[in-house]
Design an enzyme around this catalytic site. Structure first.
Site, PDB file in Angstrom:
ATOM      1  N   ASP A 159      61.478  25.009  34.286  1.00 21.96           N
ATOM      2  CA  ASP A 159      60.996  23.647  34.025  1.00 21.96           C
ATOM      3  C   ASP A 159      61.600  22.637  35.004  1.00 21.96           C
ATOM      4  O   ASP A 159      62.719  22.825  35.490  1.00 21.96           O
ATOM      5  CB  ASP A 159      61.344  23.261  32.579  1.00 21.96           C
ATOM      6  CG  ASP A 159      60.549  22.055  32.103  1.00 21.96           C
ATOM      7  OD1 ASP A 159      59.533  21.716  32.744  1.00 21.96           O
ATOM      8  OD2 ASP A 159      60.948  21.443  31.095  1.00 21.96           O
ATOM      9  N   GLY A 160      60.849  21.580  35.268  1.00 22.86           N
ATOM     10  CA  GLY A 160      61.365  20.466  36.072  1.00 22.86           C
ATOM     11  C   GLY A 160      60.718  20.325  37.438  1.00 22.86           C
ATOM     12  O   GLY A 160      61.161  19.506  38.247  1.00 22.86           O
ATOM     13  N   SER A 193      51.794  27.527  30.044  1.00 20.02           N
ATOM     14  CA  SER A 193      51.677  27.628  28.593  1.00 20.02           C
ATOM     15  C   SER A 193      50.267  27.248  28.144  1.00 20.02           C
ATOM     16  O   SER A 193      49.528  26.583  28.892  1.00 20.02           O
ATOM     17  CB  SER A 193      52.706  26.705  27.918  1.00 20.02           C
ATOM     18  OG  SER A 193      52.245  25.363  27.934  1.00 20.02           O
ATOM     19  N   THR A 194      49.923  27.638  26.927  1.00 18.70           N
ATOM     20  CA  THR A 194      48.599  27.277  26.397  1.00 18.70           C
ATOM     21  C   THR A 194      48.510  25.757  26.232  1.00 18.70           C
ATOM     22  O   THR A 194      47.416  25.204  26.147  1.00 18.70           O
ATOM     23  CB  THR A 194      48.342  27.963  25.035  1.00 18.70           C
ATOM     24  OG1 THR A 194      49.511  27.822  24.221  1.00 18.70           O
ATOM     25  CG2 THR A 194      48.040  29.430  25.191  1.00 18.70           C
ATOM     26  N   GLU A 195      49.651  25.086  26.212  1.00 20.26           N
ATOM     27  CA  GLU A 195      49.674  23.620  26.095  1.00 20.26           C
ATOM     28  C   GLU A 195      49.504  22.945  27.456  1.00 20.26           C
ATOM     29  O   GLU A 195      49.180  21.756  27.530  1.00 20.26           O
ATOM     30  CB  GLU A 195      50.994  23.151  25.461  1.00 20.26           C
ATOM     31  CG  GLU A 195      51.133  23.458  23.969  1.00 20.26           C
ATOM     32  CD  GLU A 195      51.468  24.909  23.666  1.00 20.26           C
ATOM     33  OE1 GLU A 195      52.078  25.576  24.532  1.00 20.26           O
ATOM     34  OE2 GLU A 195      51.106  25.393  22.577  1.00 20.26           O
ATOM     35  N   ASN A 196      49.733  23.684  28.545  1.00 20.65           N
ATOM     36  CA  ASN A 196      49.690  23.067  29.878  1.00 20.65           C
ATOM     37  C   ASN A 196      48.283  22.668  30.331  1.00 20.65           C
ATOM     38  O   ASN A 196      48.124  21.937  31.317  1.00 20.65           O
ATOM     39  CB  ASN A 196      50.340  23.975  30.939  1.00 20.65           C
ATOM     40  CG  ASN A 196      51.851  24.053  30.828  1.00 20.65           C
ATOM     41  OD1 ASN A 196      52.464  25.090  31.098  1.00 20.65           O
ATOM     42  ND2 ASN A 196      52.488  22.958  30.431  1.00 20.65           N
ATOM     43  N   ARG A 246      47.255  18.929  31.075  1.00 23.66           N
ATOM     44  CA  ARG A 246      47.572  18.190  32.300  1.00 23.66           C
ATOM     45  C   ARG A 246      46.304  17.838  33.085  1.00 23.66           C
ATOM     46  O   ARG A 246      45.234  18.384  32.831  1.00 23.66           O
ATOM     47  CB  ARG A 246      48.505  19.030  33.158  1.00 23.66           C
ATOM     48  CG  ARG A 246      49.805  19.310  32.417  1.00 23.66           C
ATOM     49  CD  ARG A 246      50.767  20.091  33.258  1.00 23.66           C
ATOM     50  NE  ARG A 246      52.002  20.297  32.500  1.00 23.66           N
ATOM     51  CZ  ARG A 246      53.182  20.534  33.028  1.00 23.66           C
ATOM     52  NH1 ARG A 246      53.306  20.613  34.338  1.00 23.66           N
ATOM     53  NH2 ARG A 246      54.248  20.715  32.270  1.00 23.66           N
ATOM     54  N   ILE A 301      62.414  25.158  23.121  1.00 23.01           N
ATOM     55  CA  ILE A 301      61.878  26.482  23.417  1.00 23.01           C
ATOM     56  C   ILE A 301      60.416  26.395  23.873  1.00 23.01           C
ATOM     57  O   ILE A 301      59.894  27.295  24.519  1.00 23.01           O
ATOM     58  CB  ILE A 301      62.007  27.380  22.149  1.00 23.01           C
ATOM     59  CG1 ILE A 301      63.483  27.486  21.697  1.00 23.01           C
ATOM     60  CG2 ILE A 301      61.420  28.741  22.340  1.00 23.01           C
ATOM     61  CD1 ILE A 301      64.428  28.027  22.730  1.00 23.01           C
TER      62      ILE A 301
HETATM   63  C1  IPE Z   1      57.210  24.889  29.407  1.00 24.25           C
HETATM   64  O1  IPE Z   1      57.416  23.710  30.114  1.00 24.25           O
HETATM   65  C2  IPE Z   1      56.138  25.704  30.064  1.00 24.25           C
HETATM   66  C3  IPE Z   1      56.453  26.248  31.384  1.00 24.25           C
HETATM   67  C4  IPE Z   1      57.601  26.196  31.974  1.00 24.25           C
HETATM   68  C5  IPE Z   1      55.367  26.954  32.034  1.00 24.25           C
HETATM   69  P1  IPE Z   1      56.660  22.349  29.713  1.00 24.25           P
HETATM   70  O2  IPE Z   1      57.133  21.330  30.668  1.00 24.25           O
HETATM   71  O3  IPE Z   1      55.215  22.580  29.616  1.00 24.25           O
HETATM   72  O4  IPE Z   1      57.222  22.098  28.253  1.00 24.25           O
HETATM   73  P2  IPE Z   1      57.492  20.742  27.467  1.00 24.25           P
HETATM   74  O5  IPE Z   1      56.261  19.911  27.616  1.00 24.25           O
HETATM   75  O6  IPE Z   1      58.681  20.121  28.074  1.00 24.25           O
HETATM   76  O7  IPE Z   1      57.749  21.204  26.078  1.00 24.25           O
HETATM   77  C1  IPE Z   2      57.376  23.470  34.975  1.00 19.85           C
HETATM   78  O1  IPE Z   2      57.594  22.231  35.536  1.00 19.85           O
HETATM   79  C2  IPE Z   2      56.135  24.148  35.523  1.00 19.85           C
HETATM   80  C3  IPE Z   2      55.016  24.229  34.579  1.00 19.85           C
HETATM   81  C4  IPE Z   2      55.017  23.787  33.348  1.00 19.85           C
HETATM   82  C5  IPE Z   2      53.801  24.848  35.071  1.00 19.85           C
HETATM   83  P1  IPE Z   2      56.875  20.929  34.986  1.00 19.85           P
HETATM   84  O2  IPE Z   2      55.595  20.753  35.700  1.00 19.85           O
HETATM   85  O3  IPE Z   2      56.803  20.963  33.510  1.00 19.85           O
HETATM   86  O4  IPE Z   2      57.897  19.813  35.446  1.00 19.85           O
HETATM   87  P2  IPE Z   2      58.341  18.532  34.635  1.00 19.85           P
HETATM   88  O5  IPE Z   2      58.901  19.021  33.331  1.00 19.85           O
HETATM   89  O6  IPE Z   2      57.140  17.691  34.439  1.00 19.85           O
HETATM   90  O7  IPE Z   2      59.376  17.906  35.492  1.00 19.85           O
HETATM   91 MG    MG Z   3      58.107  20.373  32.066  1.00 21.38          MG
END
Ligand code: IPE
Ligand code: IPE
Ligand code: MG
Length: 235
Positions: free
Chosen positions: A14-15, A59-62, A65, A188
């Site tokens: 993440d990040g 993730s299924t939540e992504n 975006r 998580i």
């Molecule tokens: C979790 O990160 C999913 C992945 C790393 C692929 P997210 O950035 O989507 O999770 P939240 O929104 O902080 O819970």
């Molecule tokens: C994790 O990084 C990658 C994926 C979820 C695909 P993020 O895209 O969630 O990065 P932040 O959390 O917005 O910084």
């Molecule tokens: Mg993230």
């Protein structure tokens, strides 16, 4: 003291977005750097003789975006899988995917299928890529498979146990020993809930694109200091 090497390490990478935004770049630049980091870390993991590596790619939540970011990620998966693939193949690691295929493009699915097929007999390790993955979905899907077996008289209800559940997950994987989440979030996010039951959790503020071998070693050091009691009492 000898270092204990965990059998199964899972990473919530993440990040990426914040890393890019901090530098005044588009979020997608963070994903690009993140993919390079994954390539390096996966090689390091198998060199350390860790058997199973699970990573959260999407993730299924992504899907919430922007379309531009989602499209970029899908293209990146195809590219990154191919680049990663050669080394993973050379190391004799088997690639598996966890998640559901709906909403994924044919191109992404074809790349996934090819990777799985060409590494299916590899025995040196497992690389589990969680793509379009949700931990609760995985448990629901397993329950459906098991219920069908009961309905078709192929399984007795009394034979349903934890082992059977594990076998009916997207992939039959050992329990997670060490979970790493980068970027300073302490959650998580619906990742590998079943397999994480007794995992040691390691959180770091480092953003995924800044993560490296040294950071991974810090997580391993921390893991080595843990007293894993599994509900027992230390002798
Ligand atoms: C979790 O990160 C999913 C992945 C790393 C692929 P997210 O950035 O989507 O999770 P939240 O929104 O902080 O819970
Ligand atoms: C994790 O990084 C990658 C994926 C979820 C695909 P993020 O895209 O969630 O990065 P932040 O959390 O917005 O910084
Ligand atoms: Mg993230």
């Amino acid at each position: 003291m000898n270092e204990v090497i965990p059998n199964h390490v899972a990473i919530i990478m993440d990040g990426n977005g914040r890393w890019a935004q901090n530098k005044g770049l588009k979020r997608t630049k963070g994903h690009q750097k993140g993919a390079e980091v994954l390539k390096k870390i996966s090689e390091y993991v198998y060199d350390k003789k860790i058997k199973v590596l699970s990573v959260f790619a999407f993730s299924t939540e992504n899907w919430k975006r922007d379309k531009e970011e989602v499209d970029y990620l899908m293209d990146l998966f195809i590219k990154a899988f191919k680049e990663n693939f050669k080394t993973i193949k050379k190391k004799g690691v088997k690639v598996v995917f966890s998640g559901v295929k709906d909403r994924l493009s044919k191109k992404v699915i074809d790349t996934m299928d090819k990777m799985q097929y060409e590494t299916k007999d590899n025995k040196n390790g497992i690389f589990n890529i969680c793509l379009n993955y949700g931990g609760q979905d995985e448990i629901v899907e397993a329950t459906k498979k098991i219920s069908t077996l009961v309905k078709d008289d192929k399984l007795n209800i009394n034979d349903i146990d934890k082992e059977l559940f594990s076998k009916n997950m997207f992939n039959d994987l050992p329990p997670i020993d060490l979970l790493i989440r980068t970027s300073g979030e302490y959650r998580i996010s619906n990742f590998m809930l079943w397999q994480m039951a007794y995992a040691e959790l390691y959180f770091t503020d480092t953003l995924w694109p800044d993560f490296n071998e040294e950071e991974f070693d810090k997580a391993l050091d921390s893991f080595n200091k843990r007293d894993r009691r599994f509900g027992g009492v230390k002798k």
